[in-house]
Scaffold this motif. Structure first.
Motif, PDB file in Angstrom:
ATOM      1  N   ILE A  13       6.370  13.044  10.233  1.00  0.00           N
ATOM      2  CA  ILE A  13       5.913  13.893   9.244  1.00  0.00           C
ATOM      3  C   ILE A  13       6.594  15.340   9.211  1.00  0.00           C
ATOM      4  CG2 ILE A  13       3.817  15.102   8.403  1.00  0.00           C
ATOM      5  CD1 ILE A  13       2.165  12.662   9.072  1.00  0.00           C
ATOM      6  N   ASP A  14       7.067  15.577  10.416  1.00  0.00           N
ATOM      7  CA  ASP A  14       7.755  17.049  10.472  1.00  0.00           C
ATOM      8  C   ASP A  14       9.045  16.693   9.771  1.00  0.00           C
ATOM      9  OD1 ASP A  14       5.679  18.408  12.092  1.00  0.00           O
ATOM     10  OD2 ASP A  14       6.737  17.878  13.958  1.00  0.00           O
ATOM     11  N   GLN A  15       9.763  15.578  10.202  1.00  0.00           N
ATOM     12  CA  GLN A  15      11.021  15.449   9.362  1.00  0.00           C
ATOM     13  C   GLN A  15      10.984  15.354   7.931  1.00  0.00           C
ATOM     14  OE1 GLN A  15      14.205  15.506  11.170  1.00  0.00           O
ATOM     15  NE2 GLN A  15      14.469  16.067   8.942  1.00  0.00           N
ATOM     16  N   LEU A  16       9.827  14.814   7.359  1.00  0.00           N
ATOM     17  CA  LEU A  16       9.728  14.581   6.107  1.00  0.00           C
ATOM     18  C   LEU A  16       9.454  15.997   5.437  1.00  0.00           C
ATOM     19  CD1 LEU A  16       7.196  11.380   5.534  1.00  0.00           C
ATOM     20  CD2 LEU A  16       9.850  11.687   5.179  1.00  0.00           C
ATOM     21  N   GLN A  17       8.478  16.729   6.230  1.00  0.00           N
ATOM     22  CA  GLN A  17       8.503  17.857   5.563  1.00  0.00           C
ATOM     23  C   GLN A  17       9.671  18.945   5.580  1.00  0.00           C
ATOM     24  OE1 GLN A  17       4.851  19.279   8.022  1.00  0.00           O
ATOM     25  NE2 GLN A  17       3.965  19.061   6.271  1.00  0.00           N
ATOM     26  N   ALA A  18      10.552  18.755   6.777  1.00  0.00           N
ATOM     27  CA  ALA A  18      11.660  19.560   6.899  1.00  0.00           C
ATOM     28  C   ALA A  18      12.501  19.257   5.663  1.00  0.00           C
ATOM     29  CB  ALA A  18      12.403  19.392   8.039  1.00  0.00           C
ATOM     30  N   TRP A  19      12.466  17.941   5.096  1.00  0.00           N
ATOM     31  CA  TRP A  19      13.490  17.646   4.027  1.00  0.00           C
ATOM     32  C   TRP A  19      12.795  17.808   2.561  1.00  0.00           C
ATOM     33  CZ3 TRP A  19      14.090  12.058   6.216  1.00  0.00           C
ATOM     34  CH2 TRP A  19      14.935  11.962   7.136  1.00  0.00           C
ATOM     35  N   GLY A  20      11.652  18.466   2.693  1.00  0.00           N
ATOM     36  CA  GLY A  20      10.917  18.945   1.400  1.00  0.00           C
ATOM     37  C   GLY A  20      10.129  18.050   0.935  1.00  0.00           C
ATOM     38  N   VAL A  21       9.685  16.874   1.241  1.00  0.00           N
ATOM     39  CA  VAL A  21       8.917  16.044   0.897  1.00  0.00           C
ATOM     40  C   VAL A  21       7.611  16.418   0.679  1.00  0.00           C
ATOM     41  CG1 VAL A  21       7.924  13.758   1.372  1.00  0.00           C
ATOM     42  CG2 VAL A  21      10.153  14.020   1.921  1.00  0.00           C
ATOM     43  N   ARG A  22       7.115  16.220  -0.675  1.00  0.00           N
ATOM     44  CA  ARG A  22       5.758  16.519  -1.002  1.00  0.00           C
ATOM     45  C   ARG A  22       4.764  15.710  -1.144  1.00  0.00           C
ATOM     46  NH1 ARG A  22       5.901  21.597   0.140  1.00  0.00           N
ATOM     47  NH2 ARG A  22       7.194  23.148  -0.836  1.00  0.00           N
ATOM     48  N   CYS A  23       5.177  14.443  -1.736  1.00  0.00           N
ATOM     49  CA  CYS A  23       4.194  13.477  -1.913  1.00  0.00           C
ATOM     50  C   CYS A  23       5.020  12.005  -1.579  1.00  0.00           C
ATOM     51  CB  CYS A  23       4.288  13.229  -3.418  1.00  0.00           C
ATOM     52  SG  CYS A  23       3.148  12.324  -4.268  1.00  0.00           S
ATOM     53  N   VAL A  24       3.903  11.191  -1.072  1.00  0.00           N
ATOM     54  CA  VAL A  24       4.626   9.712  -0.630  1.00  0.00           C
ATOM     55  C   VAL A  24       3.593   8.734  -1.310  1.00  0.00           C
ATOM     56  CG1 VAL A  24       4.518   8.166   1.629  1.00  0.00           C
ATOM     57  CG2 VAL A  24       5.138  10.488   2.029  1.00  0.00           C
ATOM     58  N   PHE A  25       4.278   7.816  -1.772  1.00  0.00           N
ATOM     59  CA  PHE A  25       3.517   6.739  -2.391  1.00  0.00           C
ATOM     60  C   PHE A  25       3.529   5.462  -1.661  1.00  0.00           C
ATOM     61  CE2 PHE A  25       5.805   9.442  -5.236  1.00  0.00           C
ATOM     62  CZ  PHE A  25       4.711   9.761  -6.372  1.00  0.00           C
ATOM     63  N   GLY A  26       2.450   4.651  -1.544  1.00  0.00           N
ATOM     64  CA  GLY A  26       2.433   3.468  -0.960  1.00  0.00           C
ATOM     65  C   GLY A  26       1.208   2.520  -0.841  1.00  0.00           C
ATOM     66  N   VAL A  27       1.272   1.395  -0.183  1.00  0.00           N
ATOM     67  CA  VAL A  27       0.132   0.456   0.083  1.00  0.00           C
ATOM     68  C   VAL A  27      -0.481   0.762   1.149  1.00  0.00           C
ATOM     69  CG1 VAL A  27      -0.471  -1.669   0.207  1.00  0.00           C
ATOM     70  CG2 VAL A  27       1.657  -1.082  -1.373  1.00  0.00           C
ATOM     71  N   VAL A  28      -1.734   0.521   1.433  1.00  0.00           N
ATOM     72  CA  VAL A  28      -2.545   0.861   2.890  1.00  0.00           C
ATOM     73  C   VAL A  28      -2.665  -0.248   3.291  1.00  0.00           C
ATOM     74  CG1 VAL A  28      -4.701   1.780   3.633  1.00  0.00           C
ATOM     75  CG2 VAL A  28      -3.422   2.976   1.482  1.00  0.00           C
ATOM     76  N   GLY A  29      -2.387  -0.360   4.606  1.00  0.00           N
ATOM     77  CA  GLY A  29      -2.491  -1.725   5.219  1.00  0.00           C
ATOM     78  C   GLY A  29      -2.559  -1.416   6.774  1.00  0.00           C
ATOM     79  N   ASP A  30      -2.713  -2.518   7.679  1.00  0.00           N
ATOM     80  CA  ASP A  30      -2.778  -2.239   9.000  1.00  0.00           C
ATOM     81  C   ASP A  30      -1.607  -1.424   9.733  1.00  0.00           C
ATOM     82  OD1 ASP A  30      -5.254  -3.386   9.032  1.00  0.00           O
ATOM     83  OD2 ASP A  30      -4.644  -5.342   9.616  1.00  0.00           O
ATOM     84  N   THR A  31      -0.355  -1.765   9.326  1.00  0.00           N
ATOM     85  CA  THR A  31       0.694  -1.214   9.823  1.00  0.00           C
ATOM     86  C   THR A  31       0.977   0.158   9.435  1.00  0.00           C
ATOM     87  OG1 THR A  31       1.968  -2.351   7.940  1.00  0.00           O
ATOM     88  CG2 THR A  31       1.775  -3.382  10.231  1.00  0.00           C
ATOM     89  N   THR A  32       0.433   0.526   8.335  1.00  0.00           N
ATOM     90  CA  THR A  32       0.612   1.844   7.829  1.00  0.00           C
ATOM     91  C   THR A  32      -0.582   3.032   8.116  1.00  0.00           C
ATOM     92  OG1 THR A  32      -0.193   1.492   5.665  1.00  0.00           O
ATOM     93  CG2 THR A  32       2.191   1.491   6.053  1.00  0.00           C
TER      94      THR A  32
END
Length: 79
Positions: A13-32
């Motif tokens: 998450i720190d790296q995603l924020q450093a890249w400027g990511v504001r939103c993540v789209f996805g499917v909820v499941g055991d591995t995520t």
């Protein structure tokens, strides 16, 4: 945060924020679940749940095209 108590998802998450990511789209499941739970504990990145991995990919692509930012999607492990 104590460096010895940092989890992989915190580093991710720190790296995603450093890249400027504001939103993540996805499917909820055991591995995520650890990743999605960590996103809920932090400010700055919103998680948008989808019903299908392909929908998450289309949403991330559209988000990137419309905002000029990075489009990120995540999916759970399948059969």
């Amino acid at each position: 945060m104590d460096p010895s108590s940092r989890r992989f998802v915190d580093v991710l998450i720190d790296q995603l924020q450093a890249w400027g990511v504001r939103c993540v789209f996805g499917v909820v499941g055991d591995t995520t679940l650890p990743f999605i739970s960590a996103l809920g504990e932090r400010d700055g990145i919103e998680f948008v749940a989808t019903r299908h991995e392909e929908a998450a990919a289309f949403m991330a692509k559209a988000y990137a095209a419309l905002t000029g930012g990075l489009g990120v999607c995540t999916a759970t492990a399948g059969p």
